[in-house]
Design an enzyme around this catalytic site. Structure first.
Site, PDB file in Angstrom:
ATOM      1  N   GLY A  85       0.773  -1.247   0.000  1.00 15.87           N
ATOM      2  CA  GLY A  85       0.000   0.000   0.000  1.00 15.87           C
ATOM      3  C   GLY A  85       0.800   1.291   0.000  1.00 15.87           C
ATOM      4  N   ASP A 114       0.884   3.075   4.728  1.00 13.26           N
ATOM      5  CA  ASP A 114      -0.260   3.584   3.988  1.00 13.26           C
ATOM      6  C   ASP A 114      -1.383   3.994   4.936  1.00 13.26           C
ATOM      7  OD1 ASP A 114      -0.768   0.958   4.787  1.00 13.26           O
ATOM      8  OD2 ASP A 114      -1.343   0.230   2.809  1.00 13.26           O
ATOM      9  N   ASP A 145      -5.178   1.146  10.906  1.00  8.76           N
ATOM     10  CA  ASP A 145      -6.580   0.857  11.217  1.00  8.76           C
ATOM     11  C   ASP A 145      -6.648   0.480  12.704  1.00  8.76           C
ATOM     12  OD1 ASP A 145      -9.188  -0.078  11.195  1.00  8.76           O
ATOM     13  OD2 ASP A 145      -8.934  -1.467   9.559  1.00  8.76           O
ATOM     14  N   PHE A 159     -13.998   2.140   4.947  1.00  9.50           N
ATOM     15  CA  PHE A 159     -13.082   1.448   4.049  1.00  9.50           C
ATOM     16  C   PHE A 159     -12.715   2.360   2.876  1.00  9.50           C
ATOM     17  CE2 PHE A 159     -12.167  -1.439   0.461  1.00  9.50           C
ATOM     18  CZ  PHE A 159     -11.069  -2.076   1.008  1.00  9.50           C
ATOM     19  N   VAL A 160     -11.413   2.492   2.646  1.00 13.30           N
ATOM     20  CA  VAL A 160     -10.944   3.370   1.571  1.00 13.30           C
ATOM     21  C   VAL A 160     -10.039   2.639   0.589  1.00 13.30           C
ATOM     22  CG1 VAL A 160     -11.140   5.538   2.880  1.00 13.30           C
ATOM     23  CG2 VAL A 160      -9.030   4.217   3.036  1.00 13.30           C
ATOM     24  N   ARG A 212      -5.419   0.456  -6.658  1.00 13.49           N
ATOM     25  CA  ARG A 212      -4.161   1.015  -6.132  1.00 13.49           C
ATOM     26  C   ARG A 212      -3.664   2.178  -6.992  1.00 13.49           C
ATOM     27  NH1 ARG A 212      -2.175  -2.453  -2.168  1.00 13.49           N
ATOM     28  NH2 ARG A 212      -2.492  -4.666  -2.501  1.00 13.49           N
TER      29      ARG A 212
END
Ligand code: 5GP
Length: 180
Positions: A47, A103, A106, A156-157, A169
């Site tokens: 990411g 990235d 969470d 959620f992204v 991506r």
């Protein structure tokens, strides 16, 4: 404008321009903090690849770049908590000033694991620079988490390096899931 990725719908949360503006600010601070320290930027794949590329382009002091690869989402939209160590660092970090480039944070499970693992290798210092953090989802106190691009809601992204089922991506901005 809404976009479709596989079976989910997304809408823009952060534009490319907003990301670049924030990255320049982060880099300015890092240039100051690490003057004469030759930091090593350690990216957490997959990411981080766009964030790392844009961040180090703004770094004006001597620095090194290395990567490691971990995964915990395994294609879905929530963490599995099972961290898979896909690729270890191939460089010695003993005595080095490490800037971990993440990235998104969470729950913090992945980062907590990685920081503990790298600390055992005796770096001179270690801090984390994360593009996105979801404060409401965070379950670990990670004192190394010093630089944050944007704090976002617990949603959620995708985009700007982040995927849904390995797609998205390549998007220039960050997009959030539209829950209808
Ligand atoms: P944590 O261990 O902090 O719960 O999760 C960290 C990892 O889960 C991140 O490095 C990223 O790979 C993935 N992740 C967490 N939130 C999101 C998200 O909203 N979208 C995507 N695509 N991946 C996420």
């Amino acid at each position: 404008m809404k976009i479709q990725i596989a079976d989910l719908e997304f809408e823009q949360l952060l534009s490319y321009e907003a990301l670049q503006t924030r990255i320049k600010q982060l880099a300015k601070q890092l240039n100051k903090d690490y003057e004469n320290k030759t930091p090593m930027f350690v990216g957490v794949l997959n990411g981080c690849f766009l964030f790392m590329a844009d961040l180090v382009k703004e770094i004006k002091i001597p620095c090194e770049v290395a990567f490691t690869k971990l995964s915990s989402y395994h294609g879905g939209i929530s963490t599995t908590r099972r961290i898979r160590d896909d690729l270890d660092l191939t460089v010695n970090i003993e005595g080095r000033h490490i800037v971990l480039v993440e990235d998104i944070v969470d729950t913090g499970n992945t980062l907590d694991y990685l920081v503990a693992k790298l600390k055992k290798r005796k770096p001179a210092s270690i801090i984390v620079c994360a593009m996105l953090v979801k404060p409401d989802a965070l379950e670990y106190e990670i004192k190394e988490l010093k630089h944050i691009g944007f704090e976002i809601e617990n949603e959620f992204v995708v985009g700007y390096g982040l995927d849904y089922m390995e797609l998205g991506r390549n998007l220039k901005g960050v997009y959030k899931r539209v829950v209808s």
